[in-house]
Design an enzyme around this catalytic site. Structure first.
Site, short mmCIF file in Angstrom:
data_model
loop_
_atom_site.label_atom_id
_atom_site.label_comp_id
_atom_site.label_asym_id
_atom_site.label_seq_id
_atom_site.Cartn_x
_atom_site.Cartn_y
_atom_site.Cartn_z
N HIS A 109 -16.81 -61.35 -9.24
CA HIS A 109 -16.81 -61.11 -10.69
C HIS A 109 -17.60 -59.84 -11.06
O HIS A 109 -18.65 -59.57 -10.46
CB HIS A 109 -17.45 -62.29 -11.41
CG HIS A 109 -16.48 -63.13 -12.17
ND1 HIS A 109 -15.68 -64.07 -11.56
CD2 HIS A 109 -16.17 -63.17 -13.48
CE1 HIS A 109 -14.93 -64.65 -12.48
NE2 HIS A 109 -15.20 -64.13 -13.66
N HIS B 264 -12.31 -56.09 -13.80
CA HIS B 264 -13.00 -57.22 -14.39
C HIS B 264 -14.45 -56.92 -14.75
O HIS B 264 -15.29 -57.83 -14.83
CB HIS B 264 -12.92 -58.45 -13.47
CG HIS B 264 -13.03 -59.74 -14.24
ND1 HIS B 264 -12.46 -59.93 -15.47
CD2 HIS B 264 -13.65 -60.92 -13.95
CE1 HIS B 264 -12.73 -61.14 -15.90
NE2 HIS B 264 -13.44 -61.77 -15.01
N SER C 261 -19.18 -65.44 -8.08
CA SER C 261 -20.21 -64.75 -8.85
C SER C 261 -20.95 -63.74 -7.98
O SER C 261 -21.15 -63.98 -6.79
CB SER C 261 -21.21 -65.78 -9.39
OG SER C 261 -22.37 -65.12 -9.84
N THR D 11 -28.27 -41.55 -15.79
CA THR D 11 -28.50 -41.39 -17.23
C THR D 11 -28.12 -42.65 -18.00
O THR D 11 -27.22 -43.38 -17.60
CB THR D 11 -27.65 -40.23 -17.80
OG1 THR D 11 -26.27 -40.52 -17.59
CG2 THR D 11 -28.01 -38.91 -17.16
N GLU E 126 -7.28 -64.94 -13.26
CA GLU E 126 -8.36 -65.07 -12.30
C GLU E 126 -8.09 -66.27 -11.41
O GLU E 126 -8.26 -67.41 -11.84
CB GLU E 126 -9.68 -65.24 -13.05
CG GLU E 126 -9.84 -64.23 -14.17
CD GLU E 126 -11.19 -64.30 -14.86
OE1 GLU E 126 -12.20 -64.51 -14.18
OE2 GLU E 126 -11.23 -64.14 -16.09
N TYR F 235 -7.65 -68.48 -16.18
CA TYR F 235 -7.90 -68.87 -14.78
C TYR F 235 -6.73 -69.60 -14.14
O TYR F 235 -5.86 -70.15 -14.84
CB TYR F 235 -9.14 -69.77 -14.73
CG TYR F 235 -10.42 -68.96 -14.87
CD1 TYR F 235 -11.23 -68.71 -13.78
CD2 TYR F 235 -10.78 -68.41 -16.10
CE1 TYR F 235 -12.38 -67.94 -13.90
CE2 TYR F 235 -11.93 -67.64 -16.23
CZ TYR F 235 -12.72 -67.41 -15.12
OH TYR F 235 -13.85 -66.65 -15.24
N ASP G 211 -23.09 -38.19 -19.06
CA ASP G 211 -23.25 -39.61 -19.41
C ASP G 211 -22.48 -40.52 -18.44
O ASP G 211 -22.60 -41.73 -18.48
CB ASP G 211 -22.87 -39.89 -20.87
CG ASP G 211 -21.42 -39.59 -21.20
OD1 ASP G 211 -20.59 -39.46 -20.28
OD2 ASP G 211 -21.10 -39.48 -22.41
N SER H 262 -23.05 -40.33 -15.28
CA SER H 262 -23.94 -40.46 -14.12
C SER H 262 -24.70 -41.78 -14.16
O SER H 262 -25.12 -42.23 -15.24
CB SER H 262 -24.95 -39.31 -14.10
OG SER H 262 -24.27 -38.07 -14.06
#
Ligand SMILES: *[C@@H]1O[C@H](CO)[C@@H](O)[C@H](O)[C@H]1NC(C)=O
Ligand SMILES: *[C@@H]1O[C@H](CO)[C@@H](O)[C@H](O)[C@H]1NC(C)=O
Ligand SMILES: *[C@@H]1O[C@H](CO)[C@@H](O)[C@H](O)[C@H]1NC(C)=O
Ligand SMILES: *[C@@H]1O[C@H](CO)[C@@H](O)[C@H](O)[C@H]1NC(C)=O
Ligand SMILES: *[C@@H]1O[C@H](CO)[C@@H](O)[C@H](O)[C@H]1NC(C)=O
Ligand SMILES: *[C@@H]1O[C@H](CO)[C@@H](O)[C@H](O)[C@H]1NC(C)=O
Ligand SMILES: *[C@@H]1O[C@H](CO)[C@@H](O)[C@H](O)[C@H]1NC(C)=O
Ligand SMILES: *[C@@H]1O[C@H](CO)[C@@H](O)[C@H](O)[C@H]1NC(C)=O
Ligand SMILES: *[C@@H]1O[C@H](CO)[C@@H](O)[C@H](O)[C@H]1NC(C)=O
Length: 743
Positions: A261, A152, A312, A677, A498, A538, A672, A674
């Site tokens: 979430h 998600h 949340s 970065t 969800e 949902y 990229d 990581s």
């Protein structure tokens, strides 16, 4: 218009119509998420207790295998999947996305659990993956024994759907996007398949505080008091961990479930990111694949989503950004500015910091539980799966009354905007009455919902009557997967959307009860694997639905959706308890819309241009000569559109390299993938674009000489033919020092 025309014909008329719909919908569709005020904790928890277990391994081992594969798609132009914001298109990479597969075999049966760093698994994606598996492995990996779940993250790519509503927010069907996912998921299963060997699984669980908040406490409070009294909190704080180990006791992987979430990265982010759960995987894998670059090494750490519907990660909660006052508790609107001004933040100083804190908390708790996991998971495996037509499931309400689920529809509060990204329009959460203005627009555009459907969804006022719209393709699914697997005393419920906190608790309880009903199975833990197999928005409880906040308005099959699912999952659990899951009715097969491939609303990436007298890969903005730990190195290159790089899995657009005196060579210390970065792709005017690479130098960096390289592809006309060529660019060398330094 909608529903009155069959799927047909040429692309051009489709394109035109969809583009128009698009523009209409963008202004109306706001987000798949919303956040509100926190509520205080309630009373004491009633966690089931586990009987103490022997620490000595005994009984037959399982055969187990784990695998991880890159599933990152082209990081440009494609909308990110989650906030339904067409302006939020990919423009670079913060962290890469991976699919992680876990295979378990008891010598008789086999189950596969996949968790991928994506918003959700779609029906189209699942069908395509299963088709490839069928061609490769025959009958070994099937509908019933493969669970696919999404973490998600809201910063993965869209474009892998076949129902119209999702295609609108995806700019259609995007082949390079879905191919990266299909190939990445299949590859993770291939790797796990090849790695299968005898091993053992251990379980542990605990509670994680300060990492989640209920964003619709008002809905939660509408659940019966005596039910709420059984739980300490209005979100599930539990972390459930399965440790996978070889016969020598060495850990080879971990699977962890926690409900929150993937919205620590907000809708202003344009870089592909695996968000908080992905960062937890990242840390756990870096720990156990010591010294290797991210995405490398045999240890696999999957962090799966759960019943996160009303949960949340923005733990400082919502506030009116203009006045600093609290948002309205019932409808999350602000006295000045309405819904749009109500926004949730935290816990960090910005979204990167918040992602890091939440991800680190989940990782830390999992690591602790993993180290202490000593309850061996033993016993046979089971897998049960059915397809259900969710539009018309009869539900027994009480001894005298029956009800039914409904054709799908979204309510007004779906468009209410979210406290993670306020609605541009004047919708408010908690709407149980329509609005003549918007209903009029709805009727003009799509036709009035039938009285039957309106009645069925009550008290939800219908905004998008998706169940009665089928042009150019159905707007929402009718056929939905329900699936349950058990691994000894552990049950995994694969949920097609969800679920809110309380919905998840009800499902877990019902499944446990049925599994134990025959007396042969003792259940230690039921986990919800969210966002699995197909996306249906949902699932709230009946009581939460009455309040019609965002989650209720997005419960698309009506007020009895959860009751119908409880019935269906009970059926699966009973079949397993009776060892009769192979006798389960399969149910109606879902459609596979070949036509969806025609809905290509993302134009091909154009030819690249560059500034006069420059070349692709040339540095436009150079690094400084010296940096210290904690600084941010930044370098800008002339770039091509990353979409010209084709399949970008297992590659990198960026390397940070350190010079090794001993061998006189440059060693790659970051890619990229990581965390340190950031690869930003910036499109300018006249088809020119830049790649700005940032390296946030960690405190652990070794002092020394460094350079940053960027590789990519550009498309140019050679005569009348567009030709794609690879390019690369390298920054000047710079020194990283521990000493203090002023720029
Ligand atoms: C939200 O609810 C409050 C009462 O709690 C009410 O005063 C306000 O008008 C509502 N806002 C909207 C936009 O419906
Ligand atoms: C998103 O996060 C950034 C910081 O990373 C912050 O500046 C911005 O206000 C946030 N926006 C929203 C809508 O949360
Ligand atoms: C699902 O059920 C509805 C109502 O019974 C029916 O009209 C519809 O055709 C069914 N859908 C599919 C795909 O079978
Ligand atoms: C059963 O449910 C219906 C509809 O909610 C309600 O009218 C009726 O009173 C209930 N009957 C019993 C016996 O609870
Ligand atoms: C939303 O705005 C429209 C157009 O200005 C207006 O007609 C309608 O009454 C408003 N609805 C609400 C709930 O404020
Ligand atoms: C719903 O019912 C009303 C009253 O019976 C009728 O006037 C109206 O046309 C119906 N609407 C639809 C969409 O069938
Ligand atoms: C490009 O290079 C040519 C030849 O060196 C030079 O005459 C011209 O002024 C340069 N143009 C720009 C925009 O720098
Ligand atoms: C590497 O070599 C250079 C030049 O020979 C020397 O100045 C430097 O100290 C060496 N660095 C390390 C880390 O050994
Ligand atoms: C690219 O970088 C150059 C040099 O920093 C800058 O002048 C230009 O505006 C940048 N273009 C874009 C599209 O960001």
């Amino acid at each position: 218009m909608a529903g009155r025309r069959a799927v047909c014909c040429g692309l051009t008329s489709l394109e035109v119509t969809l583009t128009v719909l698009f523009m209409l919908m963008t202004s109306v569709l706001i987000g798949l998420i919303t956040v509100t005020v926190a509520t205080k904790n309630i009373q004491t928890d009633a966690e089931p207790t586990l009987s103490p277990s022997p620490t000595q391994p005994q009984g037959n081992p399982y055969l187990i295998g784990v695998g991880r594969a890159d599933c990152t798609g082209p990081p440009a132009d494609i909308p990110l999947m989650g906030y339904a914001n067409l302006e939020q298109t990919a423009a670079g990479i913060h962290t890469r996305l991976y699919s992680r597969a876990f295979i378990i075999d008891d010598g008789r049966k086999r189950v596969v659990f996949v968790t991928a760093d994506i918003g959700m698994v779609s029906q189209r994606l699942r069908l395509e993956v299963l088709k490839v598996l069928q061609a490769k492995y025959g009958n070994l990996y099937r509908q019933d024994n493969v669970v696919m779940s999404g973490t998600h993250t809201h910063s993965g790519l869209a474009g892998y759907f076949q129902y119209t509503l999702f295609m609108i927010t995806s700019k259609g069907y995007i082949k390079p996007s879905i191919q990266a996912l299909v190939n990445g998921i299949v590859k993770s299963i291939d790797i796990a398949h090849r790695a299968v060997k005898p091993g053992r699984i251990y379980m542990n669980r605990g509670q994680l505080e300060d990492s989640s908040l209920n964003r619709s406490p008002h809905s939660y409070l509408n659940n019966p008091q005596q039910e709420r009294d059984r739980y300490k909190s209005n979100t599930d704080k539990r972390v459930v961990v399965l440790k996978f180990a070889d016969l020598d006791g060495n850990g080879i992987g971990v699977l962890s479930w926690f409900a929150v979430h993937g919205v620590s990265m907000n809708y202003t982010n344009r870089m592909i990111s695996s968000d908080n759960m992905g960062y937890a995987s990242y840390l756990m894998e870096q720990d156990n694949n010591a010294g290797l670059l991210p995405g490398q090494g045999p240890f696999v750490a999957g962090f799966s989503s759960s019943n996160l519907g009303d949960v949340s990660p923005n733990t400082r909660g919502p506030v009116c950004v203009n006045t600093g006052l609290a948002c309205d508790y019932l409808n999350s609107s602000c006295p000045v500015g309405g819904t749009k001004m109500c926004h949730a933040y935290g816990p960090g100083k910005d979204m990167f910091d918040s992602t890091m804190i939440i991800g680190h908390n989940i990782y830390q708790k999992t690591k602790e539980l993993y180290s202490g996991a000593d309850q061996e998971v033993k016993g046979p495996l089971h897998a049960a799966h059915q397809w259900v037509n969710m539009t018309n499931v009869p539900v027994q309400i009480n001894v005298t009354h029956m009800a039914r689920t409904c054709k799908p529809a979204l309510g007004h509060s779906f468009a209410a905007g979210t406290t993670d990204g306020g609605g541009d329009l004047n919708f408010t959460q908690g709407a149980v009455e329509g609005d003549p203005f918007w209903d009029g627009i709805r009727d003009t555009l799509f036709g009035e919902p039938s009285n039957e459907t309106q009645e069925c969804h009550r008290p939800k006022p219908i905004l998008f009557n998706t169940g009665e719209m089928s042009w150019p393709l159905p707007w929402h699914p009718e056929i939905v997967d329900v699936q349950l697997i058990t691994i000894g005393p552990i049950a995994v419920v694969a949920v097609p959307g969800e679920m809110t906190t309380m919905s998840g608790r009800r499902i877990r309880e019902a499944v446990k009860q049925e599994l134990e009903s025959e007396g042969s199975l003792r259940v230690a833990e039921v986990v919800i694997a969210g966002l699995s197999n197909i996306y249906t928005h949902y699932i709230t409880t009946y009581e939460e639905y009455q309040v019609q906040r965002y989650e209720g308005a997005s419960t698309i099959y009506g007020p009895h959706t959860l009751s119908a699912y409880i019935q269906k999952y009970r059926g699966l659990a009973r079949a397993i308890a009776q060892n009769k899951e192979s006798g389960l009715e399969k149910g109606p097969e879902p459609p596979f819309f070949k036509e969806s491939q025609l809905l290509k609303l993302l134009p091909a990436a154009p030819v690249d241009r560059k500034p006069a007298n420059s070349s692709f890969g040339q540095v436009l903005q150079q690094v400084y000569p010296v940096y210290r730990l904690g600084d941010v190195v930044s370098v800008t290159f002339v770039a091509g559109n990353p979409r010209h790089s084709g399949d970008v899995r297992d590659k990198t657009f960026v390397t940070v390299e350190r010079y090794l005196n001993k061998t006189a060579q440059w060693e790659v210390v970051h890619t990229d993938a990581s965390w340190e970065t950031r690869f930003h792709w910036l499109r300018g005017s006249a088809r020119q674009s830049n790649a700005t690479v940032e390296w946030h130098i960690p405190a652990s960096a070794l002092p020394g000489r460094y350079r940053i390289r960027h590789t990519g592809h550009c498309k140019q006309m050679k005569g009348l033919k567009p030709v794609i060529t690879a390019y690369e660019g390298t920054s000047a060398e710079f020194t990283v020092t521990k000493t203090y330094y002023y720029h």
